[in-house]
Scaffold this motif. Sequence first.
Motif, PDB file in Angstrom:
ATOM      1  N   ARG A  83      15.000   1.165   2.226  1.00  0.00           N
ATOM      2  CA  ARG A  83      13.954   0.806   1.276  1.00  0.00           C
ATOM      3  C   ARG A  83      12.719   1.692   1.473  1.00  0.00           C
ATOM      4  O   ARG A  83      12.177   2.240   0.528  1.00  0.00           O
ATOM      5  CB  ARG A  83      13.573  -0.662   1.453  1.00  0.00           C
ATOM      6  CG  ARG A  83      12.641  -1.173   0.367  1.00  0.00           C
ATOM      7  CD  ARG A  83      12.207  -2.604   0.634  1.00  0.00           C
ATOM      8  NE  ARG A  83      11.551  -2.715   1.926  1.00  0.00           N
ATOM      9  CZ  ARG A  83      11.977  -3.462   2.945  1.00  0.00           C
ATOM     10  NH1 ARG A  83      13.067  -4.193   2.827  1.00  0.00           N
ATOM     11  NH2 ARG A  83      11.331  -3.472   4.097  1.00  0.00           N
ATOM     12  N   GLU A  84      12.317   1.860   2.745  1.00  0.00           N
ATOM     13  CA  GLU A  84      11.136   2.691   2.993  1.00  0.00           C
ATOM     14  C   GLU A  84      11.365   4.121   2.555  1.00  0.00           C
ATOM     15  O   GLU A  84      10.493   4.770   1.970  1.00  0.00           O
ATOM     16  CB  GLU A  84      10.754   2.642   4.488  1.00  0.00           C
ATOM     17  CG  GLU A  84      10.031   1.360   4.871  1.00  0.00           C
ATOM     18  CD  GLU A  84       8.974   0.938   3.840  1.00  0.00           C
ATOM     19  OE1 GLU A  84       8.047   1.737   3.582  1.00  0.00           O
ATOM     20  OE2 GLU A  84       9.092  -0.159   3.257  1.00  0.00           O
ATOM     21  N   LEU A 102      11.199   4.224  -1.291  1.00  0.00           N
ATOM     22  CA  LEU A 102       9.851   4.040  -1.845  1.00  0.00           C
ATOM     23  C   LEU A 102       8.938   5.222  -1.495  1.00  0.00           C
ATOM     24  O   LEU A 102       8.135   5.658  -2.316  1.00  0.00           O
ATOM     25  CB  LEU A 102       9.255   2.709  -1.355  1.00  0.00           C
ATOM     26  CG  LEU A 102      10.002   1.476  -1.891  1.00  0.00           C
ATOM     27  CD1 LEU A 102       9.447   0.194  -1.287  1.00  0.00           C
ATOM     28  CD2 LEU A 102       9.964   1.406  -3.415  1.00  0.00           C
ATOM     29  N   ASP A 103       9.089   5.756  -0.275  1.00  0.00           N
ATOM     30  CA  ASP A 103       8.274   6.918   0.105  1.00  0.00           C
ATOM     31  C   ASP A 103       8.634   8.131  -0.739  1.00  0.00           C
ATOM     32  O   ASP A 103       7.771   8.893  -1.173  1.00  0.00           O
ATOM     33  CB  ASP A 103       8.480   7.270   1.585  1.00  0.00           C
ATOM     34  CG  ASP A 103       7.719   6.304   2.493  1.00  0.00           C
ATOM     35  OD1 ASP A 103       6.894   5.535   1.967  1.00  0.00           O
ATOM     36  OD2 ASP A 103       7.969   6.320   3.712  1.00  0.00           O
ATOM     37  N   ASP A 111       7.140   7.792  -4.091  1.00  0.00           N
ATOM     38  CA  ASP A 111       5.709   8.131  -4.048  1.00  0.00           C
ATOM     39  C   ASP A 111       5.527   9.642  -4.056  1.00  0.00           C
ATOM     40  O   ASP A 111       4.704  10.185  -4.779  1.00  0.00           O
ATOM     41  CB  ASP A 111       5.060   7.581  -2.770  1.00  0.00           C
ATOM     42  CG  ASP A 111       4.722   6.098  -2.905  1.00  0.00           C
ATOM     43  OD1 ASP A 111       4.715   5.598  -4.040  1.00  0.00           O
ATOM     44  OD2 ASP A 111       4.485   5.453  -1.869  1.00  0.00           O
ATOM     45  N   LEU A 150      15.520  -0.178  -7.191  1.00  0.00           N
ATOM     46  CA  LEU A 150      14.121  -0.421  -7.514  1.00  0.00           C
ATOM     47  C   LEU A 150      13.939  -1.775  -8.174  1.00  0.00           C
ATOM     48  O   LEU A 150      12.988  -2.504  -7.883  1.00  0.00           O
ATOM     49  CB  LEU A 150      13.569   0.684  -8.415  1.00  0.00           C
ATOM     50  CG  LEU A 150      13.475   2.077  -7.766  1.00  0.00           C
ATOM     51  CD1 LEU A 150      12.960   3.097  -8.757  1.00  0.00           C
ATOM     52  CD2 LEU A 150      12.617   2.061  -6.517  1.00  0.00           C
ATOM     53  N   TYR A 201      14.010  -4.339  -5.557  1.00  0.00           N
ATOM     54  CA  TYR A 201      12.750  -4.440  -4.812  1.00  0.00           C
ATOM     55  C   TYR A 201      11.688  -5.146  -5.642  1.00  0.00           C
ATOM     56  O   TYR A 201      10.981  -6.026  -5.150  1.00  0.00           O
ATOM     57  CB  TYR A 201      12.230  -3.052  -4.396  1.00  0.00           C
ATOM     58  CG  TYR A 201      13.206  -2.250  -3.572  1.00  0.00           C
ATOM     59  CD1 TYR A 201      14.180  -2.886  -2.792  1.00  0.00           C
ATOM     60  CD2 TYR A 201      13.174  -0.859  -3.570  1.00  0.00           C
ATOM     61  CE1 TYR A 201      15.085  -2.144  -2.053  1.00  0.00           C
ATOM     62  CE2 TYR A 201      14.080  -0.118  -2.832  1.00  0.00           C
ATOM     63  CZ  TYR A 201      15.035  -0.759  -2.078  1.00  0.00           C
ATOM     64  OH  TYR A 201      15.929  -0.038  -1.360  1.00  0.00           O
ATOM     65  N   SER A 202      11.590  -4.747  -6.925  1.00  0.00           N
ATOM     66  CA  SER A 202      10.571  -5.364  -7.777  1.00  0.00           C
ATOM     67  C   SER A 202      10.771  -6.865  -7.851  1.00  0.00           C
ATOM     68  O   SER A 202       9.817  -7.641  -7.756  1.00  0.00           O
ATOM     69  CB  SER A 202      10.631  -4.805  -9.197  1.00  0.00           C
ATOM     70  OG  SER A 202      10.281  -3.468  -9.185  1.00  0.00           O
ATOM     71  N   VAL A 248       6.512  -1.061  -6.505  1.00  0.00           N
ATOM     72  CA  VAL A 248       7.280   0.173  -6.700  1.00  0.00           C
ATOM     73  C   VAL A 248       6.408   1.110  -7.536  1.00  0.00           C
ATOM     74  O   VAL A 248       5.766   0.661  -8.487  1.00  0.00           O
ATOM     75  CB  VAL A 248       8.592  -0.159  -7.457  1.00  0.00           C
ATOM     76  CG1 VAL A 248       9.296   1.099  -7.901  1.00  0.00           C
ATOM     77  CG2 VAL A 248       9.515  -1.013  -6.591  1.00  0.00           C
ATOM     78  N   THR A 255       1.608   6.711  -7.538  1.00  0.00           N
ATOM     79  CA  THR A 255       2.160   6.320  -6.241  1.00  0.00           C
ATOM     80  C   THR A 255       1.867   4.836  -6.076  1.00  0.00           C
ATOM     81  O   THR A 255       1.142   4.257  -6.881  1.00  0.00           O
ATOM     82  CB  THR A 255       1.456   7.082  -5.101  1.00  0.00           C
ATOM     83  OG1 THR A 255       0.090   6.702  -5.103  1.00  0.00           O
ATOM     84  CG2 THR A 255       1.577   8.581  -5.286  1.00  0.00           C
ATOM     85  N   ARG A 256       2.423   4.220  -5.020  1.00  0.00           N
ATOM     86  CA  ARG A 256       2.171   2.794  -4.824  1.00  0.00           C
ATOM     87  C   ARG A 256       0.672   2.555  -4.622  1.00  0.00           C
ATOM     88  O   ARG A 256       0.126   1.570  -5.040  1.00  0.00           O
ATOM     89  CB  ARG A 256       2.938   2.285  -3.612  1.00  0.00           C
ATOM     90  CG  ARG A 256       4.366   1.910  -3.954  1.00  0.00           C
ATOM     91  CD  ARG A 256       5.123   1.559  -2.710  1.00  0.00           C
ATOM     92  NE  ARG A 256       5.345   2.736  -1.890  1.00  0.00           N
ATOM     93  CZ  ARG A 256       5.907   2.689  -0.685  1.00  0.00           C
ATOM     94  NH1 ARG A 256       6.270   1.549  -0.162  1.00  0.00           N
ATOM     95  NH2 ARG A 256       6.108   3.797  -0.010  1.00  0.00           N
TER      96      ARG A 256
END
Length: 454
Positions: free
Chosen positions: A401-402, A405-406, A409, A433, A436-437, A443, A449-450
């Motif tokens: 997940r990280e 998401l990174d 971004d 995604l 996650y949302s 997201v 970006t976040r």
Amino acid sequence: MRLIIAGGLKGQIIAAAKIAMSKGAAVTHTESLDQTLAVLRAKGADLLMIDVVQPIAAYVAALEAERIRTPIIACGTSTDARAAVAAIQAGAREYVPLPPDPELIAAVLEAVASDQTSLIWKDPAMERVVQLATQIARSEAPVLVTGESGTGKEVIARHLHQKSGRKDKPFVAVNCAAIPDNLLESELFGHEKGAFTGAIARRIGKFEEANGGTLLLDEVSEMDVRLQAKLLRALQERMIDRVGGTQPVKVDIRIIATSNRNLGDAVRDGLFREDLFYRLNVVHLRLPALRERPGDILALADHFAKKYAELNGLPIRPVAADARKVLLANGWRGNVRELENTIHRAVLLASGPEIGASAVLTPEGEALGPVAGRDTASRAAQTAEAMTRSLVGNTVADVERELILDTLDHCLGNRTHAAKILGISIRTLRNKLSEYSSAGITVAEPGQTRISAA
Ligand SMILES: Nc1ncnc2c1ncn2[C@@H]1O[C@H](COP(=O)(O)OP(=O)(O)OP(=O)(O)O)[C@@H](O)[C@H]1O
Ligand SMILES: [Mg+2]
């Protein structure tokens, strides 16, 4: 070139329309946003010129809502100076002052038409590809174009169209990866009014918009299997069904498909229909990566130096010998697109009569070249080692997940690019995604970006 002119047809706009027609544009006149949308839905257009007294922001929003990507140019008299600024802020590509200057109108049409058509090459490896492309351009054969991101797949597709008997008909591109599965079918084949919630009017799809011309199916490998079956039928029978339609519609198009994945592998993995693959792969143009055709680097650099000087109203300056050395030594993992962006920056940064090596920099302002590359590599190795240590104690799902998401971004929310870097399909990325949302995790939206979203 299909041009729509929107606004009350008063003297000066009539003059602009006449100039455009004398340059070979097919002009349709509309008086309101509703009429304009009706024309766009019914037959599409390459350019929309709008009188600034019209609600430009409403036009931009309406086109965006329907995913119509026709560029908008605002025009008005010099007394409309405030409106001009507002039009650009609202999303118009350019502002053309009236009364129309024939040369300016011609330049705008030319810029829209040829923006993406100039194809530069010099290296023998590229010469072979361009020769094959030119030879088969006049045939009706479908063409599959493959190559890494940024190698010029769209440029070669436009070249094929320009060299074909279809060049005066539309060239229409659809990015199959950028459009969610449930919308792609109506994007390609169109829909009837009321076919689904939100289908407020009949809209023709890209197949009909491209009728008589060329349809570019970008990243065709990302199309879901169900839609692949419909595409196959459209190609075999030269007929399409609008979503919610009762009558099939005849279409006459030349198909060019691109993929930056190996389609043969996708077939083997059961992700891409074999029969469709053979339909598309009648001629295969494989674009070499820029590092495999070093002879093109300087020719492209000179071309971009001139292009960006002109676009920014700067004097055209030659690329100096020391800069040429740096350009030739670089690895160009982002291919022609990376070279283009590098030269664009260099044109803006260079001082003096030539573009010197000191202006040839990465987006972060660091020097290019093999030495900088080694530094980056050793830095990356250190970072990787430190990261692995910090990962211990997390689950695979957390780390995944990280990472996702990174990366998103890093790509400013661009799903297509993030999926490419992650080496997963855009569909997998989208599914993750939305997972996650729905778990309440922020997201990055496209263009953000976040952190900028928060
Ligand atoms: N041979 C070329 N001559 C001039 N410009 C080029 C050439 N090849 C690529 N470019 C420019 O480089 C950029 C990237 O090209 P293009 O969009 O065709 O790449 P692509 O292979 O379709 O990339 P992606 O896989 O990311 O969609 C564009 O701005 C294009 O104008
Ligand atoms: Mg492309």
